[in-house]
Design an enzyme around this catalytic site. Structure first.
Site, PDB file in Angstrom:
ATOM      1  N   CYS A 105       0.859  -1.186   0.000  1.00  0.00           N
ATOM      2  CA  CYS A 105       0.000   0.000   0.000  1.00  0.00           C
ATOM      3  C   CYS A 105       0.893   1.234   0.000  1.00  0.00           C
ATOM      4  CB  CYS A 105      -0.877  -0.020   1.247  1.00  0.00           C
ATOM      5  SG  CYS A 105      -1.978   1.391   1.368  1.00  0.00           S
ATOM      6  N   GLU A 148      -8.625  -1.300  -2.283  1.00  0.00           N
ATOM      7  CA  GLU A 148      -8.884   0.132  -2.452  1.00  0.00           C
ATOM      8  C   GLU A 148     -10.229   0.523  -1.843  1.00  0.00           C
ATOM      9  OE1 GLU A 148      -6.450   1.883  -3.140  1.00  0.00           O
ATOM     10  OE2 GLU A 148      -5.185   0.322  -3.982  1.00  0.00           O
TER      11      GLU A 148
END
Ligand SMILES: [Zn+2]
Length: 180
Positions: A105, A148
């Site tokens: 991430c 996401e």
């Protein structure tokens, strides 16, 4: 176009829940261009969510075809992949199967982690022009969409680890003599 600043864990703002987009205008589309440029500038660069750049609206971009060398294995090309997806107000409606896989991430730059996700998902989302589309994804692309969408609810992959002790990995592996 501009590369935007990424909020990094443990910034408390990453826990904030994002609100739906209601206006599909040029300002939104300009922001999405900047968001996409920011995604492509980052290591990995397969997905990004608006709250990661301090805008708390339900907007994500996923494009696993752009996957760069980042220490993670590139998934095999799959004809069912969608390429670039701009997903506004995404709603996952079906989850199928479960698999463990490695995730990184941009907001957690120093670590990757093993996370359990659905293998196949069905979802709908609006594009940047306000048109609604239905999608089905599987494998790594489905994983990226789920990752996401978590950002929109203030969740990071760190929140989904079964165990930080066994499922969290530092990105750079330094050689040490002590292997115990
Ligand atoms: Zn992320």
């Amino acid at each position: 176009m501009a590369v935007l600043e990424i909020l990094k864990y443990p910034d408390e703002r990453l826990k904030q829940e994002s609100v739906p987009v209601e206006v599909f205008d040029d300002e939104l589309r300009t922001f999405i261009s900047d968001l996409e440029e920011t995604m492509r500038a980052g290591p990995g660069g397969v997905g990004i969510a608006a709250p990661q750049v301090n805008r708390f609206q339900r907007i994500v971009i996923v494009d696993i075809s752009s996957m760069k060398k980042s220490g993670m294995k590139k998934p095999p090309a799959n004809s069912s992949q969608h390429g670039r997806m701009v997903l506004i107000n995404p709603e996952i409606t079906e989850w199928e199967g479960m698999a463990m896989g490695r995730e990184g991430c941009m907001s957690v730059p120093d670590y990757t982690g093993n996370v359990i996700r659905a293998e196949r998902i069905t979802f709908s989302a609006y594009d940047e022009h306000g048109e609604r589309h239905e999608y089905q994804c599987e494998g790594f692309e489905a994983r990226a969409v789920q990752h996401e969408c978590d950002h929109l609810d203030g969740m990071l992959f760190l929140d989904r680890l079964v165990s930080r002790r066994t499922d969290l990995f530092q990105r750079k592996v330094y050689q040490t003599k002590d292997k115990s």
